[in-house]
Design a protein around this motif. Structure first.
Motif, PDB file in Angstrom:
ATOM      1  N   LEU A  85       3.639   7.848  -3.353  1.00 41.53           N
ATOM      2  CA  LEU A  85       4.115   8.987  -2.559  1.00 41.53           C
ATOM      3  C   LEU A  85       5.570   9.282  -2.886  1.00 41.53           C
ATOM      4  O   LEU A  85       6.381   9.573  -2.013  1.00 41.53           O
ATOM      5  N   VAL A 103       7.577  12.279  -1.456  1.00 40.93           N
ATOM      6  CA  VAL A 103       7.868  12.382  -0.026  1.00 40.93           C
ATOM      7  C   VAL A 103       9.344  12.043   0.214  1.00 40.93           C
ATOM      8  O   VAL A 103       9.834  11.024  -0.281  1.00 40.93           O
ATOM      9  N   MET A 156       9.333   9.229   4.465  1.00 39.55           N
ATOM     10  CA  MET A 156       8.614   8.054   3.955  1.00 39.55           C
ATOM     11  C   MET A 156       8.785   6.871   4.894  1.00 39.55           C
ATOM     12  O   MET A 156       7.806   6.193   5.260  1.00 39.55           O
ATOM     13  N   THR A 166      -0.269  10.172   4.337  1.00 36.73           N
ATOM     14  CA  THR A 166      -0.402  11.339   3.461  1.00 36.73           C
ATOM     15  C   THR A 166      -0.435  12.675   4.177  1.00 36.73           C
ATOM     16  O   THR A 166      -0.549  13.718   3.545  1.00 36.73           O
ATOM     17  N   ALA A 220       3.728  17.423   5.945  1.00 34.91           N
ATOM     18  CA  ALA A 220       4.969  17.470   6.716  1.00 34.91           C
ATOM     19  C   ALA A 220       5.006  18.758   7.540  1.00 34.91           C
ATOM     20  O   ALA A 220       4.662  19.832   7.038  1.00 34.91           O
TER      21      ALA A 220
END
Length: 219
Positions: free
Chosen positions: A154, A157, A162, A213, A216
């Motif tokens: 990820l 991110v 995160m 996941t 946002a």
């Protein structure tokens, strides 16, 4: 391994396990402050009122050993699962989250850790936060590997988001494990319609993966 544990590890293995199993259950069900050493001795069926002090030292020493027992079992399982995932190539997020979840689900130890460990651990976190944070970091190599993989997978991110997602995913998994443990422990058969079987495990993996996941919704 702390000094108290190493010095007493050879003394009466069966008695030590009985005391630890009784202590973990009392700490899990009643809390840390509400459980006295004499109650642990009585619950373990021991006659010597000083048995806990003899085998473990003080209450804090016992708490540390119980924390480390479960943490080591989880860490060994988690590292083996991550090793397996890495052996098949570069693991995807599902494989890493699976290793994280299943290592918590399948705790196999001589002291009945699978019965009460998560409720015990939550109570230590709530009542003895400093002792918990001082004890656990040394027993989390598998968790550090999990975090490294999550960050790799990820990488797009933002850092603050995160950190938040990793924290929330860990808290959610801890809550799921605690609820599952309590439900299965209360069942005479060890089976529960919501928590037993592969679908329940896959559901927990889904939940943790979704937290990591999810889209946002803020800048």
């Amino acid at each position: 391994m702390n000094a108290t544990r190493s010095l007493s590890a050879g003394r009466g293995g069966a008695t030590r396990n009985e005391l630890k199993r009784a202590a973990r259950r009392l700490f899990a069900e009643r809390g840390i402050a509400a459980t006295g050493m004499r109650e642990i001795v009585e619950a373990a069926g021991q006659r010597n009122a000083a048995a806990v002090h003899y085998y473990f030292g003080g209450k804090d020493d016992l708490l540390r050993e119980l924390l480390i027992d479960g943490a080591d079992l989880i860490d060994v399982a988690r590292q083996a699962l991550i090793d397996e995932a890495e052996a098949n190539g570069v693991p995807d997020l599902r494989a890493i989250v699976r290793a994280m979840v299943i290592s918590n689900v399948d705790i196999v130890g001589e002291g009945g850790e699978n019965e009460t460990y998560f409720r015990f651990m939550i109570n230590v976190q709530n009542e003895r936060r400093q002792l918990f944070t001082e004890t656990m970091p040394e027993h989390s190599e598998g968790y550090a590997r999990y975090i490294a993989h999550v960050r790799r997978l990820l990488a797009d991110v933002p850092e603050a988001l995160m950190r938040q997602r990793i924290l929330y995913a860990g808290l959610a998994l801890g809550s799921l494990m605690t609820a599952r443990e309590a439900a299965l422990d209360a069942s005479d058969s060890g089976y529960h319609p919501y928590w037993s079987g592969q679908p329940a495990i896959e559901g927990m993996i889904d939940a943790v993966e979704a937290i990591l996941t999810g889209p946002a919704t803020r800048a």
